[in-house]
Design a protein around this motif. Structure first.
Motif, short mmCIF file in Angstrom:
data_model
loop_
_atom_site.label_atom_id
_atom_site.label_comp_id
_atom_site.label_asym_id
_atom_site.label_seq_id
_atom_site.Cartn_x
_atom_site.Cartn_y
_atom_site.Cartn_z
N SER A 164 8.15 12.44 -5.75
CA SER A 164 8.20 12.29 -7.20
C SER A 164 8.32 13.66 -7.87
O SER A 164 9.06 13.83 -8.84
N GLU A 165 7.62 14.64 -7.33
CA GLU A 165 7.70 16.00 -7.86
C GLU A 165 9.14 16.53 -7.80
O GLU A 165 9.65 17.09 -8.78
N ARG A 166 9.81 16.33 -6.67
CA ARG A 166 11.21 16.78 -6.52
C ARG A 166 12.13 16.09 -7.52
O ARG A 166 12.99 16.71 -8.12
N VAL A 167 11.94 14.77 -7.68
CA VAL A 167 12.76 14.00 -8.63
C VAL A 167 12.57 14.54 -10.04
O VAL A 167 13.55 14.75 -10.77
N LEU A 168 11.32 14.76 -10.44
CA LEU A 168 11.05 15.26 -11.79
C LEU A 168 11.68 16.63 -12.01
O LEU A 168 12.31 16.89 -13.05
N GLN A 169 11.54 17.52 -11.03
CA GLN A 169 12.15 18.86 -11.15
C GLN A 169 13.66 18.76 -11.25
O GLN A 169 14.28 19.43 -12.08
N LYS A 170 14.25 17.89 -10.44
CA LYS A 170 15.70 17.68 -10.47
C LYS A 170 16.16 17.19 -11.85
O LYS A 170 17.26 17.50 -12.29
N CYS A 171 15.29 16.43 -12.54
CA CYS A 171 15.62 15.87 -13.85
C CYS A 171 15.24 16.80 -15.01
O CYS A 171 15.32 16.39 -16.18
N GLY A 172 14.81 18.02 -14.70
CA GLY A 172 14.54 19.00 -15.74
C GLY A 172 13.10 19.07 -16.22
O GLY A 172 12.79 19.80 -17.17
N PHE A 173 12.20 18.32 -15.59
CA PHE A 173 10.78 18.38 -15.95
C PHE A 173 10.17 19.66 -15.37
O PHE A 173 10.58 20.12 -14.30
N VAL A 174 9.19 20.21 -16.08
CA VAL A 174 8.48 21.39 -15.59
C VAL A 174 6.99 21.08 -15.48
O VAL A 174 6.46 20.28 -16.25
N LYS A 175 6.34 21.75 -14.54
CA LYS A 175 4.91 21.53 -14.32
C LYS A 175 4.13 22.14 -15.48
O LYS A 175 4.30 23.31 -15.79
N ASP A 186 0.34 12.20 -8.66
CA ASP A 186 -0.60 12.67 -7.65
C ASP A 186 -0.03 13.97 -7.07
O ASP A 186 1.17 14.05 -6.77
N PRO A 187 -0.86 15.01 -6.90
CA PRO A 187 -0.34 16.27 -6.37
C PRO A 187 0.28 16.17 -4.97
O PRO A 187 1.06 17.03 -4.57
N GLU A 188 -0.05 15.09 -4.25
CA GLU A 188 0.52 14.89 -2.91
C GLU A 188 1.86 14.16 -2.95
O GLU A 188 2.51 13.99 -1.91
N PRO A 225 0.81 -1.22 0.00
CA PRO A 225 0.00 0.00 0.00
C PRO A 225 0.85 1.28 0.00
O PRO A 225 0.43 2.29 -0.54
N GLU A 226 2.04 1.22 0.57
CA GLU A 226 2.91 2.41 0.61
C GLU A 226 3.47 2.74 -0.78
O GLU A 226 3.43 3.89 -1.20
N THR A 227 3.97 1.73 -1.51
CA THR A 227 4.52 2.02 -2.84
C THR A 227 3.40 2.34 -3.84
O THR A 227 3.64 3.04 -4.82
N MET A 228 2.20 1.85 -3.57
CA MET A 228 1.07 2.07 -4.48
C MET A 228 0.21 3.27 -4.05
O MET A 228 -0.80 3.58 -4.70
N LYS A 229 0.63 3.96 -3.00
CA LYS A 229 -0.15 5.04 -2.40
C LYS A 229 -0.61 6.08 -3.43
O LYS A 229 -1.73 6.58 -3.37
N TYR A 230 0.25 6.42 -4.37
CA TYR A 230 -0.06 7.47 -5.34
C TYR A 230 -0.39 6.92 -6.73
O TYR A 230 -0.43 7.66 -7.70
N ILE A 231 -0.61 5.62 -6.81
CA ILE A 231 -0.92 4.98 -8.09
C ILE A 231 -2.33 4.39 -8.00
O ILE A 231 -2.53 3.39 -7.30
N LEU A 270 -10.02 12.14 -8.23
CA LEU A 270 -8.64 12.46 -7.88
C LEU A 270 -8.08 13.52 -8.83
O LEU A 270 -8.39 13.52 -10.02
N ASP A 271 -7.25 14.39 -8.29
CA ASP A 271 -6.50 15.35 -9.11
C ASP A 271 -5.26 14.68 -9.67
O ASP A 271 -4.74 13.72 -9.06
N THR A 272 -4.75 15.18 -10.78
CA THR A 272 -3.44 14.76 -11.28
C THR A 272 -2.65 16.00 -11.69
O THR A 272 -3.22 17.04 -12.04
#
Length: 182
Positions: free
Chosen positions: A146-157, A140-142, A37-43, A172-174
């Motif tokens: 994952s958000e930090r990893v994506l930003q670190k890799c050059g992804f933008v919102k 997932d917005p929460e 449930p922890e690894t699937m929390k946002y999936i 659910l929001d995405t």
């Protein structure tokens, strides 16, 4: 339009990691990832309930590779073939030169830069081999990790979509992040 072919299967390497094809020997680790449930929390997908379910998931991954609809790699350390996570290009839209990247990691490997290292290689493959123009990640917005990893890799919102998915009786929001091939 883009032509995609995952045959022969492309193994990828980084400084520490080998990204290889997922196989039936990975069933226990796939079960550990997708039943937790922890690894699937946002999936928003049902938890895997058995090794047979994990083997079905592996068969689905294989089918998408065989039909060039998607590709997943097992994330492993170079010195150990044990799967510690998965990463791949999902929902490939050849007509738009775009794909979605997704990833999961066993919790004991979090915080070691593994996903960042794997994303950079998978993005590189997407741009240089698949000839994609853009790669998106839908989170997932929460999911701040994952958000930090994506930003670190050059992804933008790109967007925050309000209640655009319905799962288990609720909306659910995405959030969509993306990176362009410069």
């Amino acid at each position: 339009m883009l032509t995609i072919n995952f045959t022969p299967f492309p193994n990828l390497e980084t400084e520490r990691l080998l990204l290889r094809r997922v196989n039936e020997n990975d069933a226990n680790e796939i079960f550990a990832l997708r039943s937790n449930p922890e690894t699937m929390k946002y999936i928003p997908r049902p938890l895997v309930k058995s090794i047979d379910d994990a083997l079905e998931h592996i068969a689905m991954i294989d089918a998408k590779i065989d039909t060039n609809e998607g590709i997943n790699w097992a994330i492993t350390y170079k010195y150990d073939s044990k799967l510690i996570g998965i990463i791949g290009h999902y929902r490939i839209k050849p007509e738009h030169y775009r794909a979605e990247v997704g990833y999961m990691l066993l919790p004991e490997y979090n915080g070691k830069g593994i996903i960042s290292e794997a994303i950079k290689e998978v993005v590189n493959y997407g741009f240089n081999e698949m000839k994609l123009h853009s790669i998106e990640a839908i989170i997932d917005p929460e999911n701040f990790g994952s958000e930090r990893v994506l930003q670190k890799c050059g992804f933008v919102k790109e967007a925050h979509l309000k209640e655009n998915e319905f799962y288990e009786g609720r909306f659910l929001d995405t959030v969509i992040y993306s990176i362009l091939n410069k």
